[in-house]
Design an enzyme around this catalytic site. Structure first.
Site, short mmCIF file in Angstrom:
data_model
loop_
_atom_site.label_atom_id
_atom_site.label_comp_id
_atom_site.label_asym_id
_atom_site.label_seq_id
_atom_site.Cartn_x
_atom_site.Cartn_y
_atom_site.Cartn_z
N GLU A 115 0.80 -1.23 0.00
CA GLU A 115 0.00 0.00 0.00
C GLU A 115 0.83 1.29 0.00
OE1 GLU A 115 -4.26 -0.86 1.78
OE2 GLU A 115 -2.75 -0.76 3.37
N VAL A 116 1.77 1.39 -0.89
CA VAL A 116 2.53 2.63 -1.00
C VAL A 116 1.73 3.59 -1.88
CG1 VAL A 116 4.69 3.67 -1.73
CG2 VAL A 116 4.67 1.36 -0.77
#
Lengths: 534, 518
Positions: B293-294
């Site tokens: 989840e960057v």
């Protein structure tokens, strides 16, 4: 701006100063009265003495000796009640009203009509003093709930709940100023109330050797509740939800086991005289065991037409008696049940029935309707001039959303914010009178392991709404979450394993995490549309 | 539960007469401490309080006493395993209650003792003489716990290990840090810990981590520590000195942080954390560096990042993320010289390149598995549906969050890969993310669903032959066992169906309850 003093529920009227006084001598707490305290009040004081002095080992006996010794830094209660009578319920919200004054020397004056108002006042003091200091002194609080009926329902038929757990549940209600424990005792699955004439009903359906309630248990629970200003409402559901009645060979004829796939649902045969014989005996036991309650709940929900159809003799009976359809048959049953209750047993207790869109039998004026339909369907019963208890399916069902008894999906979990958004809202031209509401914890997937996690903190929010619904209009959302967070800490302190309402980061950053109730304008717009449609 | 693979049984029932009913046919000094602790663990489970562990050693012929002979091939203490043979055991019980246990090491011994405990916990043993030969199908059978959203005490983590042991599970994936807090005490940057901890003592020291790793190892459970970066790292930058390595993003409500992968200082801090991490978890076999989840838009905030990318021929944020991952790995393997292989979280959106020894931790949907099918890597399955056991209770903000996955939905799940996939499944995991979980709800939410996954990962074939009702019956017995040991688990069903499993659970798919959607 709303002043709540951080309390949950929030009092109606507060006047406050700006002094903070530390409680330095917690054990020197004193309860003073001009009369002699009767036993039930002493027990109530003892209960709150334990809560207030929780971290210490203080002697209660010294606290109720009526000597006028005023110690600095100690809480000194001066209690005046209009009546010392022990009550098992109250009739109007005034009876739970109280006046509370605390001065800068920690002199605390409580005025109330009776011990129910006293219980609420003591809870307020406990909440104010939770960190061993009281802020905003001098304080003057004048308080009264908006609704008389503020409760939770528990279910001992699907999974047995021991007396000890029921008492702990009452303790949890008290620190939330909730005042009703609706006890759904029996159902298809079991009948854990020991009957005098038909004890086989109990013994054939109990889950373990002593998994049932005796008359002594019942009285113990009612006493325990009354002392803490909580009323018990027992429920025996008929004519459906009664599979447990017919598991012995002697009684098997009075129920029809509904021909559904798997679940064993049972319905009473309302055409047999034997059914009414058993019913009368069960109701006589109920009236005797629960002599000291105000209401009795007779359920009356979810009777299935298909199930009645299974037995041809029923149709025959209907033809002979001019009963046109199964709806009328249910009416017939209800009439006879009521006749037994009022004319034969001569019970004074008013009757509560379940109602939703599908369960809408005629009601007498003094019957109380517990609404378990959707909020948007309340229209269906708006012409009834009855008293109502609201248990709207969304969001007041606390059991839903975690699968059913068969491991299949069952509706959606109602988040605490959903409960917060709910208000006792009535349609236009509603003829009834709202007594209050209840959250319902059906027991298919609940036992002592999950009990408090499911009940709280959502029931705390219901309590806030029913005590003081106006506060939401004035209070910022994040301040509400601050009160909720304090309530969570309080309940944890007293050993109730409640579900956390957020994570620890947001707990410390409430203003940032909970800036407003509706996070997007779109959501707000959507709500307006829904409100408009209702 | 889980059901052993091969059982050959007789028809005799023998009562266990003596209360303190275990005698290890060995000398007290024969075994190293870690095995003694394991034996004591099971002794506590299997006998009443008053029974003295020390007295359970020595040779006897007493009838009605379980006489346990242990043949353990290796007495080396293990902190992790990578083959299923290491958990193999052979358990033979004759009608005199002579019990022969043959195992490769203490991990196999744990599983054998657990089987013995389950066989004997009603005060008698059925089907004697009995021979069980058992081995799990997957070597990785785990849960995820999250101590960043709510702090979980060392004691609770140890209790969690105890609960896994009863279920023959073998892995705790410990998601220690996240945006919200970093409860691991660092040596060079303790301010990261102190500025984000929730209360005075709510962080883990090296003593705590060592203690937990040891406690778990002795009970046949491996700890897989995890700290998440470069996303999920807001907690790194809450002090003035470190504010620049982290970018804060998100809406007013949900704040999260992403590391700036273009700053050398970021790697300085990272190296120091990795060093601490290495020291604190020296004995574990794997580490999990997450990497999920960057937020790409987050990096847009800083024009310098774009500039850096141009100067260094980094074409897009995907490559920037790969750049970060390469440097992180270089620090781990080459600078710190750590040996542990790395597990990364993967789903459709986090599909970075991998080295051969890296392990994929899949948290996407099952039907998206083709996205990683071309990677010949080991894979741990944590399919979003139905294995996310935190879902369905609302999120941290009291808003709806997904749906609750019931025990039956988990039962219906079996590890599988799309056709032609090059992945090698080593096991699966149920994650207990912590936004709305603390010590009050921990065991409620973990069980009984974790018991169901434990069975699937140990013996997935059993579902093909066993009727559904007898599975439910075993699950209910497991519920009783766990309740007896004080774990506050969620009931499988109500009291009536508990007693009437065949009536209530005749077939798996028959009785779908209609969902009220009005």
């Amino acid at each position: 701006m709303a002043f709540t003093l951080g309390m949950m529920p929030s009092p109606k009227q507060i006047e406050r100063g700006d002094k903070t006084v530390e409680i330095t001598k917690i054990c020197s707490i004193k309860f003073i009265t001009f009369d002699v305290f009767p036993d039930h009040i002493i027990q109530l004081l003892f209960h709150y003495h334990q809560l207030i002095t929780y971290d210490e080992d203080c002697d209660f006996e010294e606290s109720i000796q009526n000597v006028n010794l005023k110690v600095d830094g100690a809480l000194k209660f001066e209690i005046s009640l209009e009546s010392n009578e022990q009550l098992y319920w109250v009739q109007n919200t005034k009876e739970e009203a109280y006046e509370l004054e605390i001065d800068e020397n920690l002199n605390i004056k409580i005025q109330a009509q009776n011990h129910w108002g006293l219980a609420r006042a003591l809870d307020t003091v406990n909440q104010l003093a939770i960190n061993n200091e009281i802020e905003n002194l001098p304080i003057d609080i004048s308080d009264e709930p908006q609704y008389i009926h503020r409760g939770v329902m528990i279910d001992t038929a699907r999974n047995f709940l021991p007396v000890k757990l029921i008492k702990r549940t009452i303790d949890a209600l008290v620190i939330n100023k909730l005042n009703v424990l609706h006890w759904h005792i029996t159902d298809d699955e079991s009948f854990p109330l020991l009957l005098s004439n038909y004890s086989q009903i109990t013994n054939n359906s109990k889950y373990q050797k002593d998994g049932y309630f005796t008359k002594e248990d019942v009285q113990d629970i009612i006493q325990y509740a009354s002392i803490r200003a909580v009323q018990i409402i027992p429920e025996i559901d008929t004519p459906a939800h009664v599979h447990s009645w017919g598991r012995s060979s002697e009684l098997s004829e009075i129920i029809i086991t509904c021909d559904t796939n798997i679940k064993q649902y049972g319905q009473l045969d309302p055409t047999l005289e034997f059914t009414y014989e058993v019913l009368k005996s069960v109701m006589q036991d109920l009236n005797d065991m629960f002599a000291k309650v105000q209401f009795i709940h007779f359920g009356g929900d979810e009777a299935s037409i298909q199930c009645f159809e299974q037995k041809p003799s029923i149709k025959e009976f209907m033809d002979q008696h001019g009963i046109a359809n199964y709806f009328d048959l249910q009416v017939y049953y209800r009439k006879r049940q009521k006749d037994i209750w009022i004319n034969q047993i001569k019970s004074q207790k008013k009757i509560i029935y379940w109602y939703n869109k599908k369960d809408q039998l005629p009601a007498d004026q003094d019957d109380i309707i517990q609404w378990w339909g959707l909020s948007s369907q309340l229209n269906e019963v708006k012409n009834r001039p009855n008293s109502f208890i609201l248990s709207d399916f969304h969001p007041l069902y606390l059991d839903i959303g975690v699968g059913n008894a068969f491991g299949d999906r069952y509706d959606k979990y109602q988040a605490w914010k959903d409960v917060y958004k709910w208000n006792p809202k009535i349609p236009h031209n509603f003829q009834g009178n709202i007594l209050g509401g209840e959250t319902l914890l059906w027991g298919e997937t609940n036992n002592q392991n999950t009990h408090f996690q499911k009940l709280f903190l959502r029931s705390s929010i219901l309590s806030d709404t029913l005590w003081n619904p106006e506060i939401k209009k004035q209070e910022q959302f994040w301040k509400f979450t601050q009160r909720l967070s304090d309530m969570e800490d309080r309940m944890n302190k007293y050993g109730f394993p409640v579900s956390p309402f957020t994570h620890s980061y947001c707990k410390r950053q409430l203003q940032q995490c909970f800036p407003q109730l509706y996070s997007t304008k779109l959501e707000l717009l959507f709500m307006f549309i829904i409100v408009y449609l209702i | 539960m889980p059901m052993p693979k091969a059982i050959s049984k007789g028809d005799q029932v023998v009562k266990i007469e003596n209360k303190c009913s275990i005698k290890y046919q060995a000398n007290e000094n024969q075994y190293p401490d870690f095995i003694m602790e394991l034996l004591e663990h099971f002794h506590t489970l299997m006998t009443p309080k008053q029974c003295n562990f020390k007295e359970s050693f020595g040779f006897t012929n007493d009838l009605g006493v379980m006489k346990i002979f242990m043949h353990i091939e290796s007495l080396e203490q293990l902190y992790g395993i990578d083959t299923t043979q290491q958990e193999q055991y052979r358990l033979q019980i004759d009608d005199q209650l002579n019990i022969q246990i043959q195992v490769n090491n203490h991990w196999g011994l744990v599983r054998a003792l657990n089987t013995l405990n389950q066989l004997s916990d009603k005060g008698e043993i059925n089907h004697l003489p009995l021979i069980i030969e058992d081995e799990p199908t997957y070597s990785y059978r785990g849960i995820l716990i999250d101590s960043a959203r709510h702090f979980l005490s060392v004691q609770l983590i140890e209790r969690t290990v105890d609960s896994l042991v009863m279920n023959s599970m073998n892995t705790i994936h410990w998601h220690i840090t996240d945006d919200e807090s970093f409860p691991l005490l660092l040596t060079e940057y303790p301010e990261i810990t102190h500025s984000t901890k929730y209360s005075e003592n709510s962080f883990y020291t090296i003593n705590d981590t060592t203690r937990i790793v040891e406690y778990a190892s002795k009970r046949g459970v491996q700890i897989i520590p995890s700290f998440d970066s470069p996303g999920h790292s807001m907690s790194w930058g809450m002090t003035k000195e470190l504010a620049d390595i982290m970018m804060m993003c998100g809406s007013t409500i949900k704040q999260y942080g992403v590391l700036d992968p273009t700053l050398e200082k970021t790697y300085q801090v990272l190296e120091s954390i990795l060093r601490d991490f290495y020291q604190m978890f020296k004995k574990v076999k794997f580490v999990n560096f997450a990497g999920d989840e960057v937020s790409k838009t987050c990096w847009d905030q800083r024009p310098e990042i774009k500039q850096f990318m141009q100067e260094n021929n980094i074409n897009d944020y995907y490559e920037l993320q790969s750049y970060y991952r390469r440097r992180q790995k270089q620090l781990w393997k080459e600078v710190i010289k750590a040996e542990q292989d790395i597990i990364y979280l993967y789903r459709k959106e986090d599909n970075l390149p991998l080295d051969k020894e890296d392990i994929i931790h899949w948290w996407g949907y099952t039907d998206q598995l083709p996205d990683v099918a071309d990677k010949p890597n080991r894979i741990i399955l944590m399919d979003y549906f139905p294995l996310f056991i935190d879902a369905g209770f609302g999120n941290a903000f009291g808003n709806p969050y997904s749906v609750y996955h019931t025990w039956k939905e988990i039962y219906k799940w079996t590890p599988s890969l799309p056709e032609g996939s090059l992945n090698i499944i080593i096991g699966g995991e149920v994650p207990m993310w912590g936004e709305t979980n603390n010590q009050n709800t921990h065991f409620n939410k973990l069980y009984m669903r974790t018991s169901v996954i434990a069975e699937t990962l140990w013996n997935p074939k059993i579902k093909e032959t066993e009727i559904f009702a007898s599975f439910v019956k075993r699950l209910i017995e497991m519920e009783d066992r766990m309740t007896k040991q004080g774990f506050a688990v969620t009931p499988v069903t109500h009291g009536y169906c508990r007693k009437n499993t065949e009536l209530c659970f005749p077939i798996l798919n028959e009785n779908e309850e209609q969902i009220i959607t009005e």
